[in-house]
Write an enzyme that holds these catalytic residues in place. Sequence first.
Site, PDB file in Angstrom:
ATOM      1  N   LYS A 177       0.884  -1.227   0.073  1.00 45.56           N
ATOM      2  CA  LYS A 177      -0.070  -0.013   0.138  1.00 45.56           C
ATOM      3  C   LYS A 177       0.860   1.369  -0.106  1.00 45.56           C
ATOM      4  O   LYS A 177       1.594   1.498   0.837  1.00 45.56           O
ATOM      5  CB  LYS A 177      -0.954  -0.113   1.290  1.00 45.56           C
ATOM      6  CG  LYS A 177      -1.851   0.975   1.215  1.00 45.56           C
ATOM      7  CD  LYS A 177      -1.434   2.197   1.736  1.00 45.56           C
ATOM      8  CE  LYS A 177      -2.127   3.282   2.396  1.00 45.56           C
ATOM      9  NZ  LYS A 177      -1.787   4.881   1.663  1.00 45.56           N
ATOM     10  N   GLY A 230       6.940   5.811   7.927  1.00 46.85           N
ATOM     11  CA  GLY A 230       6.339   7.129   8.035  1.00 46.85           C
ATOM     12  C   GLY A 230       6.489   7.703   9.437  1.00 46.85           C
ATOM     13  O   GLY A 230       7.543   7.722  10.106  1.00 46.85           O
ATOM     14  N   SER A 231       5.360   8.561   9.659  1.00 46.69           N
ATOM     15  CA  SER A 231       5.634   9.458  10.732  1.00 46.69           C
ATOM     16  C   SER A 231       5.679   8.805  12.287  1.00 46.69           C
ATOM     17  O   SER A 231       4.864   7.566  12.072  1.00 46.69           O
ATOM     18  CB  SER A 231       4.430  10.614  10.942  1.00 46.69           C
ATOM     19  OG  SER A 231       3.260   9.991  11.170  1.00 46.69           O
ATOM     20  N   VAL A 234       1.837   8.163  13.315  1.00 48.41           N
ATOM     21  CA  VAL A 234       0.971   7.207  12.644  1.00 48.41           C
ATOM     22  C   VAL A 234       1.622   5.823  12.919  1.00 48.41           C
ATOM     23  O   VAL A 234       0.942   4.794  13.167  1.00 48.41           O
ATOM     24  CB  VAL A 234       1.054   7.231  11.089  1.00 48.41           C
ATOM     25  CG1 VAL A 234       0.156   6.116  10.441  1.00 48.41           C
ATOM     26  CG2 VAL A 234       0.274   8.608  10.733  1.00 48.41           C
ATOM     27  N   GLY A 235       2.891   5.617  13.101  1.00 51.16           N
ATOM     28  CA  GLY A 235       3.738   4.540  13.387  1.00 51.16           C
ATOM     29  C   GLY A 235       3.460   3.955  14.927  1.00 51.16           C
ATOM     30  O   GLY A 235       3.265   2.870  15.051  1.00 51.16           O
ATOM     31  N   GLU A 252       9.528   2.488  10.977  1.00 49.60           N
ATOM     32  CA  GLU A 252      10.713   3.118  10.603  1.00 49.60           C
ATOM     33  C   GLU A 252      10.057   4.578  10.559  1.00 49.60           C
ATOM     34  O   GLU A 252       9.304   4.770   9.766  1.00 49.60           O
ATOM     35  CB  GLU A 252      11.156   2.813   8.944  1.00 49.60           C
ATOM     36  CG  GLU A 252      12.537   2.469   8.847  1.00 49.60           C
ATOM     37  CD  GLU A 252      13.400   2.560   9.955  1.00 49.60           C
ATOM     38  OE1 GLU A 252      13.857   1.530  10.541  1.00 49.60           O
ATOM     39  OE2 GLU A 252      13.894   3.892  10.412  1.00 49.60           O
ATOM     40  N   CYS A 286      13.710  11.244   6.148  1.00 49.40           N
ATOM     41  CA  CYS A 286      13.904  10.807   7.636  1.00 49.40           C
ATOM     42  C   CYS A 286      15.243  11.325   8.209  1.00 49.40           C
ATOM     43  O   CYS A 286      15.769  11.282   9.490  1.00 49.40           O
ATOM     44  CB  CYS A 286      13.182   9.613   7.948  1.00 49.40           C
ATOM     45  SG  CYS A 286      13.868   8.268   7.239  1.00 49.40           S
ATOM     46  N   GLU A 387      10.441  16.954  14.533  1.00 56.68           N
ATOM     47  CA  GLU A 387      10.595  16.591  13.323  1.00 56.68           C
ATOM     48  C   GLU A 387       9.790  17.697  12.442  1.00 56.68           C
ATOM     49  O   GLU A 387       8.632  17.692  12.236  1.00 56.68           O
ATOM     50  CB  GLU A 387      10.333  15.210  12.705  1.00 56.68           C
ATOM     51  CG  GLU A 387      10.853  14.986  11.252  1.00 56.68           C
ATOM     52  CD  GLU A 387      10.552  13.353  10.779  1.00 56.68           C
ATOM     53  OE1 GLU A 387       9.546  12.842  11.080  1.00 56.68           O
ATOM     54  OE2 GLU A 387      11.552  12.858  10.436  1.00 56.68           O
TER      55      GLU A 387
END
Length: 496
Positions: A177, A230-231, A234-235, A252, A286, A387
């Site tokens: 996805k 991702g962020s 969300v992670g 990650e 990142c 970040e």
Amino acid sequence: MTEAKTYRNFINGEWVSSTSGKLLEDRNPADSSEIVGVFQDSTAEDVQQAVDAAREAFRKWRLTPAPKRAEYIYKVGEILIRRKEEYAREMTREMGKVLKETRGDVQEGIDIAYYTAGEGRRMFGKTVPSELHNKYAMSMRMPVGTCALITPWNFPMAIPSWKLMPALVCGNTVVLKPASDTPLSAYHLVKVCQEAGIPRGVVNLVTGSGTSVGSPLMQNSGVDLVSFTGSTDVGGKVGETAARLFKRCSLEMGGKNVIIVLDDARLDLALDGVLWGAFGTSGQRCTATSRVVVHKKVYGEFVEKLAERAKNLRVGDGLDESVEMGPLINEPAVKKIAEYVQIGRDEGASLLCGGVRLTKGEFGRGSFFAPTVFSDVEPGMRLAQEEIFGPVLSVIPCDSLDQAIEIGNGVKYGLSSAIYTQDVNKAFIAMRDLFTGIFYVNSSTIGAEVQLPFGGTKQTGNGHREAADTALDIFSEWKAVYVDFSGKLQKAQIDS
Ligand code: UN1
């Protein structure tokens, strides 16, 4: 302008439309009037079909010898080499970074394909002595099952490749996805897998948003593993869900990477590294350099030169070979970066250059932001802690190496760090004491190579590493095997 092409999902070896009947536009961030492609706005039902296909395909794929699986992956690498220029150009249109970098992105896919293809003939287990007579003891890797790969837009071919290739070589099947900003590069990768002859159902692609595709995918009972980049926000949710459902999970996430510049550093070299790390991919990595901690003895000179060079960076459409920095990914990103500039001003940092959206002429059509440098930043400011994921660099003064290391480690992330110095002893101290997953000496915070582990400490990750042979760890389960050929019952720890 020619009408944009419509792309479909790839499920069980067929290109199919979503059951939703709805579509999503993929627009060029350098010129939002340009639609790069139209993609499926998929649903949980599409996800279910993809997972079913992957589960069915797993039955045969796991039994395909690993060197054979690797041959398909090797072929993927060969096709990518032939298409490198075409896919790089399409990637620049799709997400904005400059051609040099999108070529590098496809190259990273090629590198991981070749590296992983080699693993097909290694994937070492261990044979160890048994404590009993006439008994062998060994360990071997086995596949996990069906993997959900949820990938970001900033490395739209490299990161899906980092996940896909090791998953496949270990004998897993996958549902990919991709980020809704970059489905085209994922489409290209999956198309290449099809052309390489990877059997149907082994690789599936479902495009759409995190809510309508990502979420049902990671919760699907047929999915055994979730690999997410991702962020951190969300992670965290992905990690919670995976833990609750007992799925393997690798995350990650964010970074707040630092370069330390000591007073004995070659300043021009350090400047090259800082500019490349901070403004490459418009700071949307990142691994981007978002803090530079500079020794007070060279601070004034460094800051002056840095501002001069940042101001003169050529911003524009990444398809123009002379452009050094492309646009941001989309409009919400512009808004977010502008907010951080305001936060920095309010906190009292000095804005040295940039800080504004670019709107004149051709810039008006895209999401462009000027390279931005703040000096006299305090380590505790939000500017130096959060970040930002954009072209905003904070310069922080320091008195000593110890202080620089403390500042470097004083954030919640731990992905990448670097030091510029000519003193080998200081370089080794920083190497030992900066608590990040990646560390560079006299080089920027970006530019990881695929044969080394990639990932970070603290809130950057959850203890896993991508790339290198370390990528095999998440995508396989260990099986310990005991073979007793004594012909009698032997009891470990009891019989001697
Ligand atoms: C990322 O920023 O998400 O080391 C990945 C680098 C690249 C990969 C970055 N090879 O900057």
